[in-house]
Design an enzyme around this catalytic site. Structure first.
Site, mmCIF file in Angstrom:
data_model
loop_
_atom_site.group_PDB
_atom_site.id
_atom_site.type_symbol
_atom_site.label_atom_id
_atom_site.label_comp_id
_atom_site.label_asym_id
_atom_site.label_seq_id
_atom_site.Cartn_x
_atom_site.Cartn_y
_atom_site.Cartn_z
ATOM 1 N N ASN A 1 -45.285 18.297 -3.331
ATOM 2 C CA ASN A 1 -44.691 17.789 -2.100
ATOM 3 C C ASN A 1 -44.755 16.271 -2.036
ATOM 4 O OD1 ASN A 1 -43.411 18.499 0.458
ATOM 5 N ND2 ASN A 1 -45.211 17.554 1.379
ATOM 6 N N HIS B 1 -53.064 9.727 -0.926
ATOM 7 C CA HIS B 1 -52.178 10.612 -1.689
ATOM 8 C C HIS B 1 -50.700 10.270 -1.494
ATOM 9 C CE1 HIS B 1 -51.316 14.035 1.471
ATOM 10 N NE2 HIS B 1 -51.073 12.845 1.963
ATOM 11 N N GLY C 1 -50.413 -2.281 13.443
ATOM 12 C CA GLY C 1 -50.254 -3.102 12.255
ATOM 13 C C GLY C 1 -49.837 -2.282 11.053
ATOM 14 N N ASP C 2 -49.533 -2.973 9.988
ATOM 15 C CA ASP C 2 -49.185 -2.379 8.698
ATOM 16 C C ASP C 2 -50.316 -2.744 7.745
ATOM 17 O OD1 ASP C 2 -48.305 -2.024 6.051
ATOM 18 O OD2 ASP C 2 -46.231 -2.458 6.550
#
Length: 346
Positions: A303, A256, A236-237
């Site tokens: 990053n 993050h 799932g999302d």
């Protein structure tokens, strides 16, 4: 009054100037198989033997090996027959593919993917957004669509994340006693290294890896052994699909990736699904409250700028996000390692 010419060239500037060179030497030795060859040989090898077996030039390999000696990744012994090279303990443990603590995969991901985004760091700072469009010619509006732009790239990312948890997983999972939680969901659990560490530490629990369908499929087929019956999967999302009920939700290096609004949206969904008395465990690299360090976390935050929509945060910032979603009894534990732990209870 001293002039610039009177000042010694600061050692710290020299180190920072050469930082890129240092990492590329290590990445290149890994990519070419230097450390694997020396481990498999069981004995020190000459320059000629290494270059021949790895199919490189002797002039290039000599310089690479000498640089690795300087970095203490290799040791050299001078004999009557010439120089013989062998691995150090550091390279045997962390740089060979077969080691349980190998960092090979995350290094290859950094070398072949992350570095390309960092080439456009100045653009990221100017624009405040990730640089996938410049680095790879693909849309930057969906960071994970860009990260998972091919099955090969997705597998590299998953293997890289697994290698991180091989050395950091135990620290974050024992920061708090999690033995009272029996039903655990690892949201965005990827290749499952943290889930495997969790069921090893807490044998009475089950862990469900919740991730995108294609990630779950690869985790099933390539990363989680079929005999492991305490780890389950849910495709799932978590932004668009429902989150099943559980006692504890683990978010390892998830928040993050996203801005505050998306973090609040996700945490609110988790709070609603969480059983009373349950909680959420955040695993993140925490900035000092005055943002003065740690340096590693500051660099990770850079990053996040070039690769995602998010940033690294302080413990107070994560605590505020948890409280905004309804969580209380928030505890913070710094592990002294790369990643720390924040636990909130419902």
């Amino acid at each position: 009054m001293s002039s610039p010419g009177d000042l010694d060239y600061p050692q710290v500037i020299l180190q920072y100037n050469s930082g890129f060179l240092v990492s590329k030497v290590m990445f290149t030795a890994c990519e070419l198989g230097v450390f694997d060859l020396l481990l498999e040989s069981g004995e020190p090898l000459s320059l000629h033997a290494i270059a021949t077996r790895l199919g490189t030039s002797t002039t290039g390999m000599e310089r690479l090996l000498d640089a690795c000696v300087g970095l203490k990744l290799l040791a050299v012994e001078l004999t009557q027959e010439g120089a013989l090279y062998r691995n150090t303990d550091i390279s045997n443990i962390y740089l060979t593919k077969s080691s349980p603590k190998s960092q090979y995969h995350i290094m290859m991901y950094y070398s072949n993917t992350v570095y390309l985004c960092w080439h456009y760091l100045a653009d990221a700072v100017r624009e405040g957004r990730n640089q996938y469009e410049r680095a790879f010619g693909i849309s930057s509006t969906d960071p994970f669509g860009a990260m998972y732009r091919s099955e090969e790239e997705m597998q590299k990312f998953m293997a890289g994340q697994n290698s991180i948890w091989s050395i950091c997983g135990r620290d974050v999972l024992t920061a708090f006693d999690l033995s009272s939680f029996r039903q655990i969901y690892d949201l965005g659990g990827g290749g499952g290294a943290l889930a495997q560490e969790c069921v090893s530490l807490y044998p009475n629990c089950t862990v469900t890896i919740y991730d995108l369908p294609k990630v779950v499929q690869v985790a099933k087929e390539q990363f989680i052994p079929p005999e492991e019956h305490r780890i389950f999967f849910c495709a799932g999302d978590f932004f668009n699909d429902s989150i099943p009920e559980a006692e504890l939700y683990i978010l390892s290096k998830i928040l993050h990736d996203w801005d505050d609004d998306k973090c609040k949206q996700l945490l609110a969904k988790i709070y609603k699904a969480c059983k009373p008395g349950g909680g959420v465990l955040l695993v993140e690299s925490l900035l000092n409250e005055d943002r003065s360090g740690p340096l590693e976390t500051q660099l990770y935050s850079m990053n996040m700028l070039v690769q995602t929509e998010g940033k690294e945060r302080t413990a107070t910032e994560y605590s505020k996000l948890l409280m905004a979603a309804g969580f209380g009894e928030i505890q913070v534990k710094r592990t002294g390692k790369l990643y720390d732990a924040v636990l909130g209870r419902k």
